[in-house]
Design a protein around this motif. Structure first.
Motif: not given
Length: 776
Positions: A523-529, A631-642, A669-673
Motif C-alpha cells: 500500500m502507498t503511504l497515501k492510501d495507508a494514511l 499535507v498531500k498525504l492528508m489530502e488522500g484522506v478526503t479523496q479516497s479515505g474516511s 470540490k476544493n483541496p482539503i487535507a
C-alpha cells in the motif's frame, strides 16, 4: 342690685406688627433653609462628593470583549455597564427623555422652580419636580433612605449636588451620564446594555417606539418592564404616554404619534449574563487569560486592574460570523446525533454506560457524587456521609438541560443521583478554528451548552486522539527519510519485540477488521494514511523511533511531559487537547512554521490607552517540503479515505450514515487535507481538516469514556465529528466576506519529493516498494 364689671379693653395690634411678624418668620424660615442647604453642602447630612468625584463619576464599568470584526462577544462585570458618548445617543431617545422626565431641562440650572412650586402646591398629585440632573445626583451619590426624615435631608443633598453638576457639566454630558448610569434590570445597567439586551442593537439604531419603551422604564423599571409578562400592558401604556409627551413638546406630529402608538410592543430580548450569548466557553478562557495578565501587569500606582469594574476593552481574534457558524454546526449535529445515541441506549441495561459491570456503574456515580457541589456543601456543614448519601435519593424539583426545549432547559422532578446519570448520557463536543499563517483563533466552541456544562473541551479537556496522531509519525518519517506519499509498504502483521524502546512485552498492532485480507498486499503511504492502516504506521515509527516523533510534536506546541517514548503513541494513545491539535496541524498548512495561537490581540483601559499588544510567536519546525508532502498525504484522506464523505457521493446507499449526520451532502470540490480519528470502544471521535488558510478540529464524545456508541458505524470520527466540520465550512464558504481559500496548498519551488503517484510510478518504472536500504 348687681354691680356690673367693666371688661378690660385689649389693645389692637397694628397691621405693621403682622407684616413684621410675617417677614420675620419668612426670614427665619429662609435662613433655616439656607443653613440646611449649607450644612448639606458641608456634608452634615452625609458624605458629599468631592470635586474629583464630580469630575469622574463613572465607576464600576464592565470589561467588554470584542471580536476581530468589532462585535461585542460579552462582558465581565459586577454591574453590566458600558458607557456611551452623547454622539452615540439617537435624537429620538434624547427627545423622549426630555419630553417625559424634564420638559424645562434646557431652561433651568439643576432645580426646576416652577415644577417645585407646583409639586408643593398640589402635594405631588400633578407630578413631581425632580429634574434629570437631580435624578442623576440621586443615582450617583445617594443611598436608599431609611425614613421620611432622612429622605428630606437626602433631597437637600441631591439639590446641592444637582447645582454642582450643572456648573461642572454641559446639558449633553448630564443626559449622557444619567442614561449611562440607570439600571434597566436584567443586568442592563446603562443605555447601551439596555439597548442590546431588550432590542439586540446599539443605542444609535433604536427606533422611536423602542426609545420610548426604554424611557418609559425610567419611571419604574419593574412596573414598566417589557420583558416581564405580567407588566407588558403597563409597558405598552407607559410607552404610549411617552409618545404623547413627545407630541406635546413638538418632537412628533399628531399623525406620527398615532401611528407609533398603534404599533405592538416588539422586543429582541437577549440577556447578557456570563452563561449566555456568543462564545461563552471562549469568554471563560479569556477571563482566565486576563487574570494571569493582571497578576503580571499592575497599574502604574502598583494596584491591580479589576476586570469587573475597570472598564477594560479586550480585543480578540474571534470572528463573530465564524463563531456563529461553528456554534450552529455543533448544536445541530450533536442534537441530531443525540437522538440516535438515546435510541441505541434504550435496551442497554447499564445505560448510559457500556462495557462495564453494574458495580462499576455504582463506582462512577459515587465518584461523581463526591465531586458535586451538593456533597461538598453538606460535607462542609459536617453532615454524616449517610445523611449526605440519602439526600441524593430524595426527589426534588430541578431545572435540567434538554435538547427538546427551545432554550435547552426543562423543569422536572428527579433525585440528584438520577440527575447524575441523566447528564452523563449526553454527548459533548469541542471545536476550534484558526488561521495557520497568523495564529488567530477564529472560532472556539468548548461544549454544547455553557449554562449546564461548564467543562471546556477545547483547552481544558484532553482525550485520546486516535488516528489523528498518525500525521505526526508520517511527517517525522518524511522529514528524516524523504519518503514520498507514493512509496509502498507491506500491510502484513508487524511486531516490535520486547526490550526495544523499553517495552516489557511484544507490541503487535492490529488493522481495522483484523481479518486475513487486512494484512495482505502492499500500500502507498497515501492510501495507508487515508485508510488508517496501523501496521504501516507501526513500521514508520519503528524506523524513526518514538523519540523523534515526540520531539516533533513538542516543537508543534504539544505538551509532551506525560507522553512516553513508546511505539504505541503512533496509534494515538496520548491524551491531547483540541487546542494543541489544531495549532499543531496548522503548522503543516503554514509551510512548516509553527505560530502560537493568538487569543487576545489587544487590551485597552477605559480611556483607550493600550495596555497589551500581542506579539506573534513563531518558530521553524519542518522544511517547506516535508510540510507540503505531509499535507498531500492528508489530502488522500478526503479523496479516497474516511474523509471522502465530504465529497458528496459517499452516502448514496448508506442510509445509516444519512440518518446519523446532519447537513449531508457537503459536496466540497476544493483541496482539503484532513484526518479522522476514533479511539478504543468508540469513546472519542475526531476530525481535523485544513484548507490553505484555515485549520479546524472537532472532537465528539461523552464525559465518561464508558459512555459511547456500541459499534463503529455511528461511533467513528467520520460520523461523530466530520459532519460538524462539513456544516461549518459550508457556511464559511457561503459567506463571501470571510474570503476563505478554495485554492491548492502552496507548493514549494524546490520540491524534490514526488507527490503525484501516477507520474511517480511512470518515472520510477516501478510500483513495488520503498528502497531496500530503509530496512522496513
Amino acid at each position: 342690685m348687681a354691680t356690673s364689671k367693666k371688661k378690660k379693653a385689649v389693645p389692637k395690634k397694628s397691621k405693621g406688627s403682622y407684616i413684621i411678624g410675617f417677614w420675620t418668620l419668612f426670614g427665619v424660615g429662609l435662613l433655616v433653609v439656607v443653613i440646611l442647604f449649607l450644612m448639606a453642602g458641608w456634608g452634615a447630612f452625609g458624605k458629599m462628593p468631592t470635586f474629583e468625584e464630580l469630575e469622574n463619576p463613572e465607576t464600576n464599568l464592565a470589561t467588554e470583549v470584542f471580536s476581530s470584526d468589532g462585535e461585542t462577544l460579552g462582558k465581565y462585570y459586577n454591574e453590566n455597564r458600558t458607557p456611551v458618548k452623547y454622539d452615540d445617543l439617537p435624537e429620538n431617545l434624547v427627545q423622549a427623555l426630555v419630553a417625559t422626565e424634564d420638559e424645562r431641562y434646557y431652561h433651568h440650572s439643576g432645580i426646576d422652580a416652577r415644577g417645585t412650586l407646583r409639586a408643593i402646591a398640589y402635594l405631588g398629585s400633578k407630578g413631581g419636580a425632580s429634574t434629570i440632573t437631580q435624578q442623576l445626583s440621586k443615582l450617583l451619590f445617594s443611598d436608599v433612605p431609611e425614613s421620611k426624615i432622612e429622605r428630606v435631608f437626602q433631597k437637600m443633598k441631591e439639590w446641592v449636588i444637582a447645582v454642582r453638576l450643572e456648573r461642572q457639566y454641559t446639558k449633553q454630558e448630564i443626559i449622557t451620564m444619567y442614561l449611562n448610569k440607570y439600571d434597566f434590570l436584567y443586568q442592563a445597567v446603562g443605555i447601551r446594555s439596555a439597548s442590546r439586551i431588550y432590542f439586540g442593537k446599539e443605542p444609535q439604531n433604536l427606533k422611536t417606539e423602542e426609545a420610548a419603551v426604554l424611557v418609559a422604564m425610567l419611571k419604574n423599571p419593574i412596573l414598566y418592564n417589557p420583558a416581564k409578562e405580567e407588566f407588558k400592558d403597563n409597558s405598552l401604556t407607559r410607552r404610549n404616554q411617552v409618545l404623547k409627551q413627545m407630541e406635546k413638546n413638538g418632537y412628533l406630529t399628531p399623525a406620527k404619534k398615532d401611528s407609533l402608538q398603534s404599533l405592538p410592543l416588539k422586543l429582541n430580548f437577549s440577556p447578557e449574563g456570563h452563561d449566555e450569548g456568543m462564545a461563552t466557553y471562549f469568554r471563560a478562557y479569556v477571563q482566565k487569560f486576563l487574570g494571569e495578565w493582571i497578576d503580571e501587569n499592575p497599574k502604574p500606582d502598583g494596584s491591580e486592574y479589576n476586570i469587573f469594574r475597570d472598564g477594560l476593552k479586550v480585543y480578540t481574534s474571534i470572528d463573530s460570523k465564524m463563531q456563529e457558524y461553528a456554534e450552529e454546526a455543533v448544536e445541530k449535529h450533536i442534537a441530531h446525533l443525540q437522538k440516535e445515541f438515546t435510541r441505541q441506549n434504550k435496551n442497554n441495561p447499564t445505560a448510559p454506560f457500556r462495557d462495564v459491570e453494574e458495580s462499576e456503574v455504582d463506582q462512577i456515580v459515587e465518584s461523581a457524587m463526591k465531586r458535586s457541589a451538593r456533597w461538598k456543601e453538606m460535607k462542609a456543614k459536617e453532615m454524616s456521609e449517610e445523611k449526605i448519601r440519602s439526600s441524593f435519593e430524595k426527589e426534588r424539583k430541578m431545572r435540567v438541560f434538554s435538547w427538546a426545549s427551545p432554550n435547552h432547559t426543562k423543569d422536572t422532578v428527579m433525585t440528584p443521583r438520577d440527575s447524575i446519570l441523566y447528564y452523563k448520557s449526553y454527548l459533548q463536543a469541542g471545536m476550534m478554528s484558526m488561521r495557520p499563517q497568523s495564529g488567530e483563533v477564529k472560532a472556539w466552541v468548548g461544549g454544547t451548552d455553557f449554562k449546564h456544562f461548564k467543562y471546556d473541551h477545547v483547552k481544558q479537556g484532553k482525550r485520546q486522539v486516535g488516528s489523528t496522531f498518525k500525521p505526526f509519525v508520517y511527517a517525522t518519517a518524511i522529514d528524516q527519510l524523504k519518503l514520498s506519499p507514493c512509496d509502498r509498504l507491506p500491510k502484513n502483521r508487524f511486531t516490535i519485540e520486547a526490550g526495544r524502546y523499553g517495552l516489557l512485552k511484544d507490541w503487535s498492532p492490529k488493522n481495522a477488521g483484523n481479518d486475513a485480507e487486512s494484512y495482505v498486499g502492499m500500500m502507498t503511504l497515501k492510501d495507508a494514511l487515508a485508510n488508517s492502516v496501523n501496521t504501516v504506521t507501526a513500521r514508520l515509527i519503528d524506523k524513526t523511533g518514538p523519540r523523534p516523533v515526540i520531539d516533533l510534536i513538542d516543537k508543534l506546541g504539544i505538551d509532551t511531559r506525560n507522553i512516553p517514548a513508546v511505539p504505541s503513541i503512533a496509534l494515538g494513545t496520548a491524551d491531547l487537547s483540541l487546542f494543541e491539535m489544531v495549532s499543531a496541524y496548522s503548522t503543516f498548512a503554514n509551510e512548516g512554521v509553527y505560530v502560537k495561537p493568538v487569543i487576545v490581540t489587544r487590551i485597552e483601559d477605559k480611556n483607550g490607552t493600550v495596555l497589551y499588544q500581542n506579539v506573534p510567536q513563531t518558530r521553524d519546525v519542518l522544511s517547506k517540503e516535508a510540510a507540503f508532502v505531509t499535507v498531500k498525504l492528508m489530502e488522500g484522506v478526503t479523496q479516497s479515505g474516511s474523509g471522502v464523505r465530504l465529497r458528496g457521493t459517499y452516502a448514496a446507499n448508506l442510509d445509516h450514515y444519512k440518518r446519523a449526520v446532519t447537513g449531508y451532502p457537503y459536496d466540497f470540490k476544493n483541496p482539503i487535507a484532513g484526518k479522522t480519528g476514533t479511539t478504543q470502544n468508540q469513546s472519542d471521535g475526531w476530525f481535523m481538516g485544513m484548507v490553505p488558510d484555515l485549520a479546524t478540529g472537532v472532537w465528539v464524545g461523552a464525559e465518561d469514556r464508558s459512555v459511547h456508541f456500541p459499534t463503529i458505524t455511528y461511533g467513528q470520527g467520520a460520523t461523530m465529528a466530520l459532519p460538524i466540520w462539513g456544516m461549518y465550512m459550508k457556511k464559511v464558504y457561503e459567506d463571501d466576506e470571510l474570503k476563505v481559500s478554495k485554492e491548492e496548498f502552496k507548493r514549494p519551488e524546490d520540491l524534490s519529493i514526488a507527490v503525484d503517484c501516477s507520474e511517480y510510478q511512470e518515472t520510477e518504472n516501478s510500483d513495488t516498494t520503498v528502497p531496500d536500504e530503509l530496512d522496513f
